[in-house]
Scaffold this active site. Structure first.
Site, PDB file in Angstrom:
ATOM      1  N   ARG A 185      -5.844   0.619   5.315  1.00 49.45           N
ATOM      2  CA  ARG A 185      -4.623   0.945   6.063  1.00 49.45           C
ATOM      3  C   ARG A 185      -3.416   0.948   5.145  1.00 49.45           C
ATOM      4  O   ARG A 185      -2.535   1.808   5.256  1.00 49.45           O
ATOM      5  CB  ARG A 185      -4.403  -0.050   7.207  1.00 49.45           C
ATOM      6  CG  ARG A 185      -5.365   0.119   8.377  1.00 49.45           C
ATOM      7  CD  ARG A 185      -4.951  -0.731   9.562  1.00 49.45           C
ATOM      8  NE  ARG A 185      -3.681  -0.294  10.117  1.00 49.45           N
ATOM      9  CZ  ARG A 185      -2.903  -1.054  10.884  1.00 49.45           C
ATOM     10  NH1 ARG A 185      -3.255  -2.291  11.176  1.00 49.45           N
ATOM     11  NH2 ARG A 185      -1.771  -0.576  11.363  1.00 49.45           N
ATOM     12  N   CYS A 244       3.133  -6.586   7.956  1.00 49.70           N
ATOM     13  CA  CYS A 244       1.786  -6.097   8.291  1.00 49.70           C
ATOM     14  C   CYS A 244       1.985  -4.854   9.142  1.00 49.70           C
ATOM     15  O   CYS A 244       2.865  -4.058   8.867  1.00 49.70           O
ATOM     16  CB  CYS A 244       0.963  -7.174   9.001  1.00 49.70           C
ATOM     17  SG  CYS A 244       1.741  -7.821  10.488  1.00 49.70           S
TER      18      CYS A 244
END
Length: 289
Positions: A185, A244
């Site tokens: 990611r 994040c």
């Protein structure tokens, strides 16, 4: 009372004095938002209340403000949630989930510490560690008559960073930005949740999963300390900012640093989902900064 260590073993939990810590079950599944509460209803540590990531540890009504997928609750709402659970300043606050705080338990710990609560910890290994040590589970909900206290809290200075600080600090080399998402990611190879793939230019990547052993307990503090100090590259912990996807798993890296004795790093709460809400902000792809 002296501060609790950020990570508490089952044995330390059993030895807590004074007694009656407030236990908070933070199990949550992003794909199935009701699964955590259902798991709590099926069995939890005796006396534990349940914290829902979406409703108790976030304020989803603020998503449209560009604050990410899990915006922080207003401090008044956070205080009201603690009061509804029956927490008072003379009680320790212990969060747990299905491992070593790998999801929402670390978020609760950060919310508590950032609102001035020092007697707060995450249970190392979570519910599985409790069961492995012979701990029983309960299905009873706390009596509602014993809950609902009034509290006044305030967000503490020096716990959060802004997007503007990231832009200037990372470019100047005075800020280390650490992204807790999985490498695929971070690199932009996949993006199963957010509308745009990639990462903030200049950010480093360290998946929060690296903080835990295979049994869901934290790796030795000395090992974590060495790894995070390498990422700091000679800079102070206060120069590191965590992010994040939405400001949840980033709290786990922050917790791991404090567990390792590296105190003072901060959180960028909107994280990637908030960063990309402003189209003019730059993005990077690939495994490097």
């Amino acid at each position: 009372m002296s501060d609790l260590p950020p990570v508490l073993s089952v044995e330390q939990l059993r030895q807590l004095r004074p007694a009656r810590p407030l236990l908070v079950d933070c199990r949550f599944d992003l794909a199935r938002p009701d699964a955590g509460r259902q798991a709590w209803q099926a069995g939890h540590l005796p006396g534990a209340v349940h914290a829902d990531l979406d409703r108790d540890l976030s304020d989803l009504s603020r998503v449209s403000w560009g604050l990410g997928r899990h915006p922080l609750p207003a401090v008044e709402a956070w205080a009201a949630t603690l009061g509804r659970w029956g927490w008072t300043p003379d009680r320790a606050l212990i969060a747990y989930d299905a491992a070593g705080g790998a999801m929402a338990a670390a978020r609760l710990w950060w919310l508590a510490r950032s609102s001035g609560i020092r007697q707060v910890a995450v249970l190392d290994g979570g519910l599985p560690a409790w069961q492995a040590a012979g701990g029983e589970l309960d299905q009873a909900a706390p009596e509602s008559g014993s809950l609902d206290t009034r509290l006044e809290l305030a967000w503490q200075a020096g716990t959060q960073a802004t997007a503007e600080e990231l832009t200037t600090g990372v470019a100047a080399g005075t800020t280390v930005l650490l992204d807790a998402r999985a490498p695929a990611r971070f690199s932009g190879e996949i993006e199963p949740i957010d509308a745009v793939a990639g990462h903030v230019p200049g950010a480093l990547n360290r998946s929060f999963a690296l903080n835990l052993d295979d049994d869901g307990r934290f790796r030795p503090a000395a090992v974590l300390r060495a790894e995070f100090k390498e990422l700091l590259g000679g800079r102070e912990p206060g120069q590191l900012v965590h992010m994040c996807g939405s400001g949840v798993s980033a709290c786990h890296n922050l917790l791991a640093m404090e567990h390792a004795g590296l105190i003072g790093s901060r959180l960028y709460p909107p994280s990637w989902s908030g960063w990309i809400s402003e189209p003019r902000r730059k993005i990077a792809r690939g495994s490097g900064p």
